[in-house]
Design a protein around this motif. Structure first.
Motif, PDB file in Angstrom:
ATOM      1  N   SER A  32       3.209 -11.245   3.830  1.00  0.00           N
ATOM      2  CA  SER A  32       4.241 -10.246   4.141  1.00  0.00           C
ATOM      3  C   SER A  32       4.260  -9.078   3.161  1.00  0.00           C
ATOM      4  N   PHE A  33       3.503  -9.155   2.066  1.00  0.00           N
ATOM      5  CA  PHE A  33       3.417  -7.997   1.171  1.00  0.00           C
ATOM      6  C   PHE A  33       2.682  -6.835   1.864  1.00  0.00           C
ATOM      7  N   GLY A  34       1.729  -7.164   2.739  1.00  0.00           N
ATOM      8  CA  GLY A  34       1.078  -6.159   3.584  1.00  0.00           C
ATOM      9  C   GLY A  34       0.531  -4.945   2.860  1.00  0.00           C
ATOM     10  N   CYS A  35      -0.086  -5.140   1.694  1.00  0.00           N
ATOM     11  CA  CYS A  35      -0.601  -4.000   0.912  1.00  0.00           C
ATOM     12  C   CYS A  35      -1.593  -3.173   1.739  1.00  0.00           C
ATOM     13  N   SER A  36      -1.500  -1.853   1.605  1.00  0.00           N
ATOM     14  CA  SER A  36      -2.309  -0.937   2.424  1.00  0.00           C
ATOM     15  C   SER A  36      -3.805  -1.164   2.247  1.00  0.00           C
ATOM     16  N   TYR A  37      -4.217  -1.547   1.027  1.00  0.00           N
ATOM     17  CA  TYR A  37      -5.642  -1.632   0.694  1.00  0.00           C
ATOM     18  C   TYR A  37      -6.208  -3.037   0.842  1.00  0.00           C
ATOM     19  N   CYS A  38      -5.407  -4.002   1.320  1.00  0.00           N
ATOM     20  CA  CYS A  38      -5.859  -5.404   1.322  1.00  0.00           C
ATOM     21  C   CYS A  38      -7.107  -5.583   2.184  1.00  0.00           C
ATOM     22  N   TYR A  39      -8.181  -6.107   1.578  1.00  0.00           N
ATOM     23  CA  TYR A  39      -9.444  -6.291   2.302  1.00  0.00           C
ATOM     24  C   TYR A  39      -9.313  -7.293   3.450  1.00  0.00           C
TER      25      TYR A  39
ATOM     26  N   ASP B 274       0.716   0.908 -13.768  1.00  0.00           N
ATOM     27  CA  ASP B 274       1.993   0.787 -14.475  1.00  0.00           C
ATOM     28  C   ASP B 274       3.022   1.737 -13.875  1.00  0.00           C
ATOM     29  N   ARG B 275       2.622   2.462 -12.830  1.00  0.00           N
ATOM     30  CA  ARG B 275       3.506   3.481 -12.247  1.00  0.00           C
ATOM     31  C   ARG B 275       4.172   2.973 -10.963  1.00  0.00           C
ATOM     32  N   GLU B 276       5.490   2.923 -10.979  1.00  0.00           N
ATOM     33  CA  GLU B 276       6.228   2.455  -9.798  1.00  0.00           C
ATOM     34  C   GLU B 276       6.063   3.405  -8.609  1.00  0.00           C
ATOM     35  N   ASP B 277       5.953   4.714  -8.879  1.00  0.00           N
ATOM     36  CA  ASP B 277       5.784   5.655  -7.756  1.00  0.00           C
ATOM     37  C   ASP B 277       4.465   5.387  -7.034  1.00  0.00           C
ATOM     38  N   ILE B 278       3.443   5.027  -7.785  1.00  0.00           N
ATOM     39  CA  ILE B 278       2.137   4.717  -7.183  1.00  0.00           C
ATOM     40  C   ILE B 278       2.212   3.395  -6.425  1.00  0.00           C
ATOM     41  N   ARG B 279       2.868   2.398  -7.026  1.00  0.00           N
ATOM     42  CA  ARG B 279       3.018   1.097  -6.352  1.00  0.00           C
ATOM     43  C   ARG B 279       3.727   1.281  -5.009  1.00  0.00           C
ATOM     44  N   LYS B 280       4.802   2.072  -5.007  1.00  0.00           N
ATOM     45  CA  LYS B 280       5.570   2.290  -3.774  1.00  0.00           C
ATOM     46  C   LYS B 280       4.746   3.023  -2.719  1.00  0.00           C
ATOM     47  N   HIS B 281       3.867   3.893  -3.170  1.00  0.00           N
ATOM     48  CA  HIS B 281       3.025   4.666  -2.241  1.00  0.00           C
ATOM     49  C   HIS B 281       1.994   3.772  -1.550  1.00  0.00           C
ATOM     50  N   PHE B 282       1.370   2.872  -2.307  1.00  0.00           N
ATOM     51  CA  PHE B 282       0.286   2.048  -1.762  1.00  0.00           C
ATOM     52  C   PHE B 282       0.743   0.685  -1.237  1.00  0.00           C
TER      53      PHE B 282
ATOM     54  N   LEU C  98      -5.381   1.165  -9.366  1.00  0.00           N
ATOM     55  CA  LEU C  98      -4.748   2.345  -8.771  1.00  0.00           C
ATOM     56  C   LEU C  98      -4.502   3.356  -9.887  1.00  0.00           C
ATOM     57  N   PRO C  99      -4.184   4.593  -9.556  1.00  0.00           N
ATOM     58  CA  PRO C  99      -3.900   5.568 -10.610  1.00  0.00           C
ATOM     59  C   PRO C  99      -2.827   5.044 -11.570  1.00  0.00           C
TER      60      PRO C  99
ATOM     61  N   LEU D 290     -10.241   1.316   6.330  1.00  0.00           N
ATOM     62  CA  LEU D 290      -8.778   1.311   6.350  1.00  0.00           C
ATOM     63  C   LEU D 290      -8.191   2.710   6.131  1.00  0.00           C
ATOM     64  N   GLY D 291      -9.061   3.675   5.818  1.00  0.00           N
ATOM     65  CA  GLY D 291      -8.590   5.049   5.607  1.00  0.00           C
ATOM     66  C   GLY D 291      -7.810   5.228   4.311  1.00  0.00           C
ATOM     67  N   ILE D 292      -8.147   4.427   3.313  1.00  0.00           N
ATOM     68  CA  ILE D 292      -7.401   4.460   2.051  1.00  0.00           C
ATOM     69  C   ILE D 292      -7.530   5.809   1.345  1.00  0.00           C
ATOM     70  N   HIS D 293      -8.662   6.467   1.542  1.00  0.00           N
ATOM     71  CA  HIS D 293      -8.882   7.760   0.889  1.00  0.00           C
ATOM     72  C   HIS D 293      -7.735   8.725   1.183  1.00  0.00           C
ATOM     73  N   ALA D 294      -7.212   8.663   2.401  1.00  0.00           N
ATOM     74  CA  ALA D 294      -6.114   9.565   2.803  1.00  0.00           C
ATOM     75  C   ALA D 294      -4.866   9.357   1.930  1.00  0.00           C
ATOM     76  N   LEU D 295      -4.629   8.122   1.520  1.00  0.00           N
ATOM     77  CA  LEU D 295      -3.454   7.845   0.678  1.00  0.00           C
ATOM     78  C   LEU D 295      -3.594   8.505  -0.697  1.00  0.00           C
ATOM     79  N   TYR D 296      -4.831   8.577  -1.192  1.00  0.00           N
ATOM     80  CA  TYR D 296      -5.081   9.262  -2.469  1.00  0.00           C
ATOM     81  C   TYR D 296      -4.913  10.773  -2.297  1.00  0.00           C
ATOM     82  N   LYS D 297      -5.396  11.257  -1.150  1.00  0.00           N
ATOM     83  CA  LYS D 297      -5.346  12.695  -0.876  1.00  0.00           C
ATOM     84  C   LYS D 297      -3.891  13.175  -0.809  1.00  0.00           C
TER      85      LYS D 297
END
Length: 272
Positions: free
Chosen positions: A35-42, A151-159, A191-192, A227-234
């Motif tokens: 249920s964590f459903g991380c965007s990048y999960c292989y 270590d960045r919560e904003d990055i964790r929330k994004h991904f 992650l960043p 998974l189109g992860i590059h778009a999340l970085y962009k």
């Protein structure tokens, strides 16, 4: 997003360690789905997910009578040679439903009474602290690997908006270390992060593993690309972090506070 929970009656729990986990005799997944459903999960790109009609992160199968099945399998496996277990390779053993179902705890109880040669617990959940009593009884036969991708919560929330907050994971590493449970921080997929990330980890662990999509998704980064992860970085203007070489920059930062023997890269950091 709402998660659908289904009860399943598995015939087997132990899977043979192969590929990335070939250093282990077996992998063990208390649940199917996460249920964590991380965007990048292989796992999103694996048959267990692609053959489901519902999106990854919206369903979890709970394995009924898991401890009884596992107890028999573990006994049998031990007659054939050393048993080293990776828990878990395609789910988080401490995702929220574990609070209620305690499948993972029941498996640990089996291992405490009949220990494998080694158990590697991979999680990103602070709930693992609940089981410190059992982990301590496994002594040096266990290592808890806590995923801290940034270590960045904003990055964790994004991904991975549905994954546990970073401060709670760091606090859990502190509690595990204070209790004497062998641990490591796993920056995977990296992650960043900020320059001070290594300094945050340094008092908590004496072992760090770094992995990325290109080394760690089992397909040289192809699964993640699909998974189109590059778009999340962009979206956040940090495309330079989505690169096969970005892990080297992080290693250099880690070397300022950790010795080379304490830093592991990709598969090496997950081995028994």
């Amino acid at each position: 997003m709402k998660t659908e929970y289904l009860y399943k009656n598995p015939k087997t729990l132990l899977n043979k360690g192969t590929g990335f986990l070939s250093g282990y005799s077996h992998s063990l997944n208390p649940y199917t789905g996460c249920s964590f459903g991380c965007s990048y999960c292989y796992v999103r790109q694996m048959p267990v997910s692609t053959f489901r009609e519902a999106p990854w992160g919206t369903w979890v199968d709970i394995k009924k009578d898991a401890a009884d099945i596992f107890q028999k399998e573990l006994k049998r496996a031990k007659t054939k040679g050393p048993v080293t277990i990776f828990m878990s390779s395609s789910t988080d053993p401490y995702q929220p439903i574990e609070h209620k179902e305690q499948i993972t705890r029941s498996l640990l109880e089996v291992m405490v009474s009949d220990p494998p040669d080694f158990l590697f617990v991979q999680t990103r959940s602070p709930l693992v602290r609940r089981d410190i009593d059992l982990l301590l009884r496994l002594g040096e036969r266990v290592r808890v690997s806590m995923t801290v991708e940034t270590d960045r919560e904003d990055i964790r929330k994004h991904f991975s908006p549905d994954a546990p907050p970073i401060p709670a994971r760091l606090k859990t590493l502190q509690l595990l270390a204070d209790a004497g449970v062998p641990t490591q921080a796993t920056i995977a997929p990296l992650l960043p992060s900020s320059e001070g990330f290594p300094q945050l980890l340094q008092p908590l662990v004496n072992r760090v593993c770094v992995d990325d999509y290109f080394m760690g998704d089992g397909s040289g980064g192809k699964r993640t690309r699909q998974l189109g992860i590059h778009a999340l970085y962009k979206e956040i203007g940090l495309e330079e972090w989505y690169h096969p070489d970005s892990y080297r920059m992080l290693i250099e930062r880690l070397k300022k506070v950790f010795s080379e023997e304490q830093i592991y890269v990709s598969q090496k950091g997950f081995e028994p």
